[in-house]
Each structure stands twice: as structure tokens, then as C-alpha cells.
Design an enzyme around this catalytic site. Sequence first.
Site, PDB file in Angstrom:
ATOM      1  N   ASP A 190       9.441   2.712  -0.345  1.00  0.00           N
ATOM      2  CA  ASP A 190       8.411   3.359   0.455  1.00  0.00           C
ATOM      3  C   ASP A 190       8.730   3.062   1.922  1.00  0.00           C
ATOM      4  O   ASP A 190       8.406   1.986   2.432  1.00  0.00           O
ATOM      5  CB  ASP A 190       7.030   2.838   0.057  1.00  0.00           C
ATOM      6  CG  ASP A 190       5.913   3.475   0.889  1.00  0.00           C
ATOM      7  OD1 ASP A 190       6.230   4.112   1.919  1.00  0.00           O
ATOM      8  OD2 ASP A 190       4.748   3.337   0.497  1.00  0.00           O
ATOM      9  N   LYS A 200       4.616   9.366   8.558  1.00  0.00           N
ATOM     10  CA  LYS A 200       4.410   8.871   9.927  1.00  0.00           C
ATOM     11  C   LYS A 200       5.404   9.451  10.934  1.00  0.00           C
ATOM     12  O   LYS A 200       5.213  10.559  11.401  1.00  0.00           O
ATOM     13  CB  LYS A 200       4.426   7.337   9.925  1.00  0.00           C
ATOM     14  CG  LYS A 200       3.343   6.808   8.938  1.00  0.00           C
ATOM     15  CD  LYS A 200       2.874   5.431   9.226  1.00  0.00           C
ATOM     16  CE  LYS A 200       2.024   4.872   8.102  1.00  0.00           C
ATOM     17  NZ  LYS A 200       0.609   4.813   8.382  1.00  0.00           N
ATOM     18  N   TYR A 209       0.857  -1.193   0.000  1.00  0.00           N
ATOM     19  CA  TYR A 209       0.000   0.000   0.000  1.00  0.00           C
ATOM     20  C   TYR A 209       0.887   1.235   0.000  1.00  0.00           C
ATOM     21  O   TYR A 209       1.816   1.348   0.795  1.00  0.00           O
ATOM     22  CB  TYR A 209      -0.911   0.018   1.233  1.00  0.00           C
ATOM     23  CG  TYR A 209      -1.830   1.222   1.272  1.00  0.00           C
ATOM     24  CD1 TYR A 209      -2.878   1.350   0.357  1.00  0.00           C
ATOM     25  CD2 TYR A 209      -1.652   2.229   2.207  1.00  0.00           C
ATOM     26  CE1 TYR A 209      -3.723   2.462   0.383  1.00  0.00           C
ATOM     27  CE2 TYR A 209      -2.500   3.340   2.240  1.00  0.00           C
ATOM     28  CZ  TYR A 209      -3.523   3.447   1.329  1.00  0.00           C
ATOM     29  OH  TYR A 209      -4.357   4.539   1.350  1.00  0.00           O
TER      30      TYR A 209
HETATM   31  N1  PMP Z   1       2.955   4.071   2.285  1.00  0.00           N
HETATM   32  C1  PMP Z   1       2.858   3.191   3.295  1.00  0.00           C
HETATM   33  C2  PMP Z   1       3.863   2.089   3.395  1.00  0.00           C
HETATM   34  C3  PMP Z   1       1.813   3.310   4.205  1.00  0.00           C
HETATM   35  O1  PMP Z   1       1.713   2.417   5.204  1.00  0.00           O
HETATM   36  C4  PMP Z   1       0.884   4.367   4.078  1.00  0.00           C
HETATM   37  C5  PMP Z   1      -0.272   4.552   5.037  1.00  0.00           C
HETATM   38  N2  PMP Z   1      -0.427   3.653   6.028  1.00  0.00           N
HETATM   39  C6  PMP Z   1       1.035   5.248   3.020  1.00  0.00           C
HETATM   40  C7  PMP Z   1       2.085   5.091   2.139  1.00  0.00           C
HETATM   41  C8  PMP Z   1       0.076   6.402   2.827  1.00  0.00           C
HETATM   42  O2  PMP Z   1       0.287   7.347   3.818  1.00  0.00           O
HETATM   43  P1  PMP Z   1      -0.887   8.353   4.246  1.00  0.00           P
HETATM   44  O3  PMP Z   1      -1.928   7.533   4.933  1.00  0.00           O
HETATM   45  O4  PMP Z   1      -0.180   9.327   5.135  1.00  0.00           O
HETATM   46  O5  PMP Z   1      -1.388   8.999   3.000  1.00  0.00           O
END
Ligand code: PMP
Length: 422
Positions: free
Chosen positions: A238, A266, A143
Amino acid sequence: MKRANRVAWNEARRWICGGVNSPVRAFRAVGGFPPFIRRASGSRITDEEGTTYLDYVGSWGALILGHAHAGVVGAAREAASRGTTYGAPTVAETRLARMIAEALPSMERVRLVNSGTEACMSAVRLARGATRRPEIVKFEGGYHGHADGLLARAGSGAATFGVPGSAGVPTATVRHTHVVPYNDDGGVRRLFRRRGRRIAGMIVEPIAGNMGVVPPAPGFLRELRRITERHGSLLIFDEVITGFRFRFGGVQDEIGVVPDLTTLGKIIGGGFPLAAYGGRREIMRRLAPEGPVYQAGTLSGNPVAVAAGAAQLDYLRRHRELYARLESLAAQLEAGLRQLPRTCVNRVGSMLTLFFQKGPVRNFREASGSDERRFARFHRMMLRDGVYLPPSQYEAWFVSAAHTRRDVEQTLHAAREGGARA
Ligand code: PMP
């Protein structure tokens, strides 16, 4: 106070779609409705009825120091008193960018944004702009936020063109997204043999956290680096979850694999909306105002978010011993959870997932073999016993520096009862 959560839930659903501002918060996967949180401190959150829970969500990994950490809150408060947004550059942004770049040397230039979604969407656009190629690769169960081109899941076969994972995403958009099973380097090799020259970049969570925790097989990430390099495609790590989660830096430094671009979120925001992407200077130079790839934001580099993020990173930098403590706390939690019947645990440092199946879980398909109904029963029993877990089988639990050995013992006590009955 009694029934205050239900009252809040009914009122929320009247005005907010589904009662929540992000779908998983609605507790659909575990049944019932969510407690509405009124305040939090350290390892604990308290709902509208005054019930306090031990929290393993930690705002989905952002709060590595726990809730309402004094240094982080103080920095945000001080910054807000000097103005909440200017839409103009500040010295604090440079300081945060420098701190990030020094901790993750592959990020020679950094751009601050507001969410992980934005960071990943922008990194993919930049990869396409820099290589002038249209196609991207992601992994099944990975994700990267909800940008159109990244909301693709796999069809059948080792490597297929994506089909949209959401209504409203044009098939034409995800036609350029290939989806490969995680940990399947053979599938990646075959895909690149066919399409390599058209592939702009590959985005991957170096430790997967969004199908539950799934670590990379030995050598997997190194092989991705080799394949993308050979085909002139960019490798995007990511590290929105993993950045600063296991060490002061990224997974990339631990394993010695250098990506072209990295996304963060985060932890670097200290619980505020802040994320970042960055990478090699000659790639980042393609970004506006230096280059032709456009990306912008009214609140990007927001001074309150930057102050909170910098305070959290500063604290981590000065207390690196904290990572060893997180490892040992999480290991204690893992050891206890391993006693539960018909389950398996995947853990890396302070993030773990208890899967309701025998295992092993090495990719999305294997993760999907879990008994979701048993998980839902377990979740409800844990909540009743005062332990707040992510309300889905396919999420990571996060241990924070505010958790204690006694917290873990309390959790395991509840889990033994819940695990036996679930
Ligand atoms: N990349 C990863 C690995 C994530 O876990 C998340 C959200 N949990 C995102 C991108 C997207 O981040 P956001 O919810 O701040 O848009």
C-alpha cells in the site's frame, strides 16, 4: 469575520453528520472545533476568519508541491474546459498509467480508481480472485481505507483472527482477516505456518504512516516477500502515502523488494480524487473485462483528476532535485523537534511524527504508549501560534516543496514554546 469558524461549525453540524465528511477532521482527539478553510496557497491555508496557518497536513500527503500549485491548477482548469467527465476512454489516462508504470516497474498493468479505499479494496479482491483463497493479512495500526475486510484490528496475541474495528462490519467478514503487529516477522512466519495455504495476500504499508510514522525494521519487508512467495500468497504494497513521496517512484524501488500488487493514491491525484492499483500482468489479467474479478467506476479515470495528477507527476519527474530539498527541510524540522522534552521523532524523508513519549516506536502498541493529552495541548498551542498540524497523535506531518527554511524556523519557534508548556 470574528467567530466565523464557530458559525460555520454550528451550521455544518446541522446538515452534515458530525460536521465533517471524514471523522478525523472534527478535531475530537485535540478538543475544540476545526477552523473552516476558505483558501490555500503554497505552504499556507487560510480559514473563514482570515487567519493563516502554516500547514503540515497537505491534504494528508497529497499536496507534495503545496497548495494551488500553478501547473497543477492550470492543467485541471484546462481539462475541465474540455468537459469534466465522459465515461469513455481518453489518451490522457493511458499517459498517466504509463508514467506510473515506468516509475514503478512492478506495476505492469494499472487500473485507475477514485480513492485509496477503492484501490486497496479492489487489490484485495483481485488477490482473492487470482489465488482462489479466502484469507488476508494486515498489520496492526495499518490503514488501507474503510472497506469491510480491512477494518480489522488485532485481538491479543501475535497473530489472531480480526475483530471488527467498526460497527456494521460483520464478524464473518473479518474472520478472514488476520492482524499481526508491524515489524514482527516472527509473528508472520508463525501465522503462515498455520494458515499459509489459505492466505490470498498480505497488505502492508512499506513505511507505516497511520499509527504515526513507523519505518520498517531492516530486512522486514524482504522477509515478508520471502514468506508470501514461499506460500503462494500475494504481497500488496500500500503505497497510497509513500508513492512518489521520497523519490520519483515507490519505496519498493528504493529497497529492491518487488510486490505482486501496489496501491497508490494521494500524490498521483494532484489533490483530486484519483488513486490506482496495479501489478504483474498475469495477475491483472484476472480483472474484468479480461478476467472474472469485477471492479468498475462511473468517474474512474476522470479527465480533470487525471490532468491534475499527471501535471503533478510531470513536475516531480522534471524536478527530482526537489526530493533532496524536502529531505533537508524535514531533517531541519526533525533536529529542532528532537530538542523537546519527553518526546521522540520518527521521520522518513518528508514525513514525520512527533510522539509524546520517550520511544522507541516500532509498532502500534508502542505508538499507543504516547501521552495523548499532552499531544492535544501541544496541538492547540501550535494552532494558536499559526501552525496547523494533523489533529491526532497517530498521523504523519507532511513537508511540501512549498515549505521554506523560514517556515520551519517559525514552526520550531512555536514548538519550543508549545513543547515546554504542553
Ligand atoms: N492507504 C493508506 C496507506 C492511507 O493512508 C489511506 C488514507 N489516508 C488509504 C489507504 C485510504 O485512502 P482514501 O482516504 O483515499 O480512501
